[in-house]
Design an enzyme around this catalytic site. Sequence first.
Site, short mmCIF file in Angstrom:
data_model
loop_
_atom_site.label_atom_id
_atom_site.label_comp_id
_atom_site.label_asym_id
_atom_site.label_seq_id
_atom_site.Cartn_x
_atom_site.Cartn_y
_atom_site.Cartn_z
N GLY A 1 0.78 -1.25 0.00
CA GLY A 1 0.00 0.00 0.00
C GLY A 1 0.81 1.29 0.00
N ASP B 1 -4.68 -5.92 -5.84
CA ASP B 1 -3.53 -6.82 -5.67
C ASP B 1 -4.04 -8.24 -5.45
OD1 ASP B 1 -0.34 -6.07 -4.89
OD2 ASP B 1 -0.99 -8.12 -4.50
N ASP C 1 -6.94 -10.81 -9.07
CA ASP C 1 -5.89 -10.92 -10.08
C ASP C 1 -6.27 -9.97 -11.22
OD1 ASP C 1 -4.29 -11.58 -12.22
OD2 ASP C 1 -4.45 -13.75 -11.91
N LYS D 1 6.40 -0.51 -13.88
CA LYS D 1 7.68 -1.14 -13.60
C LYS D 1 8.13 -1.86 -14.87
CE LYS D 1 8.02 -3.81 -9.71
NZ LYS D 1 8.97 -3.16 -8.83
N1 SAM Z 1 3.75 -0.49 -5.08
C1 SAM Z 1 3.55 -1.38 -3.94
C2 SAM Z 1 3.75 -0.56 -2.69
O1 SAM Z 1 4.07 0.61 -2.80
O2 SAM Z 1 3.54 -1.05 -1.58
C3 SAM Z 1 4.47 -2.57 -4.00
C4 SAM Z 1 4.05 -3.53 -5.07
S1 SAM Z 1 4.91 -5.05 -5.07
C5 SAM Z 1 6.44 -4.55 -5.69
C6 SAM Z 1 4.23 -5.92 -6.43
C7 SAM Z 1 2.83 -6.44 -6.20
O3 SAM Z 1 2.27 -6.86 -7.45
C8 SAM Z 1 2.75 -7.66 -5.29
O4 SAM Z 1 2.06 -7.35 -4.11
C9 SAM Z 1 1.99 -8.70 -6.12
O5 SAM Z 1 1.07 -9.46 -5.38
C10 SAM Z 1 1.28 -7.81 -7.15
N2 SAM Z 1 0.83 -8.51 -8.35
C11 SAM Z 1 1.55 -9.32 -9.16
N3 SAM Z 1 0.77 -9.82 -10.13
C12 SAM Z 1 -0.47 -9.31 -9.95
C13 SAM Z 1 -1.72 -9.47 -10.63
N4 SAM Z 1 -1.83 -10.27 -11.70
N5 SAM Z 1 -2.81 -8.80 -10.17
C14 SAM Z 1 -2.70 -8.00 -9.07
N6 SAM Z 1 -1.55 -7.83 -8.38
C15 SAM Z 1 -0.44 -8.46 -8.81
#
Ligand code: SAM
Length: 241
Positions: A96, A114, A130, A194
């Site tokens: 978050g 997420d 998802d 990203k």
């Molecule tokens: N920007 C976030 C923060 O500031 O706290 C950190 C994000 S973290 C680097 C990447 C996130 O992408 C993970 O929590 C992962 O569960 C999510 N993620 C990956 N594939 C996803 C998908 N298909 N749908 C939703 N979330 C996804």
Amino acid sequence: MTKDDDETPPERRRMVRPPTRGTAAGRGMGQKIKTADRKSLSSQQWIKRQLADPYSERARKEGWRSRAAFKLMEIDDRFHLLRPGVRVIDLGAAPGGWVQVALKRGAASVVGVDLLPVEPIEGATLIEADFTEPGVDRQLLDALGGAPDVVLSDMAHNTIGHRATDHLKIISLIEIAAEFALRTLRPGGAFVTKNFQGGDAHGVLEQLKAGFDQVKPFKPRSSRKDSSEVYLVALGRRRPD
Ligand code: SAM
């Protein structure tokens, strides 16, 4: 989560496959124990790294949910996306940090999604789903109450250790996020995703260049130096023809 992305502790990462039981078809007890050892070792390494990291320390002190918060602050300091009143969609929002930054910088409405649950954040709608599943995009737009001004994607998947497959998954998340941004952003809007240096995101880069006035790569100082992570920042969504 890719090897280049370690915002999430290993034990919080979503499992790709459910564990099999110790049967002939699945893993035996010995292998189970090995897996557990490996897991606790990676958790220990993650904790050690976080404790030694100045951004993690600052995040703890300042109340940000993740060190990733500093990456978005740097992106916004440079490109000024988060103007007061903007509507923001955050893809891959857990835990978050980016949602907190968007609200702090004046966003009127923030909707995050997420795979993992996100603890509530006042002022934001957080959806556990998802994003690649059909219908989730509509859910986000309905919750936002209008076209987004900013779409952010910090999504990163769990690696499986097979280089080519992992690479395809990274590119696929970038493509899905970019397609959503191009389809839904209001004219003038911005998109951040990203990306990874050396990744094969040329196709999506060309689409973004055609759909936005400017597309810039940006590596925040708070992004670990040994990581190939880099962000693509697309500004000024052109009016679709
Ligand atoms: N920007 C976030 C923060 O500031 O706290 C950190 C994000 S973290 C680097 C990447 C996130 O992408 C993970 O929590 C992962 O569960 C999510 N993620 C990956 N594939 C996803 C998908 N298909 N749908 C939703 N979330 C996804």
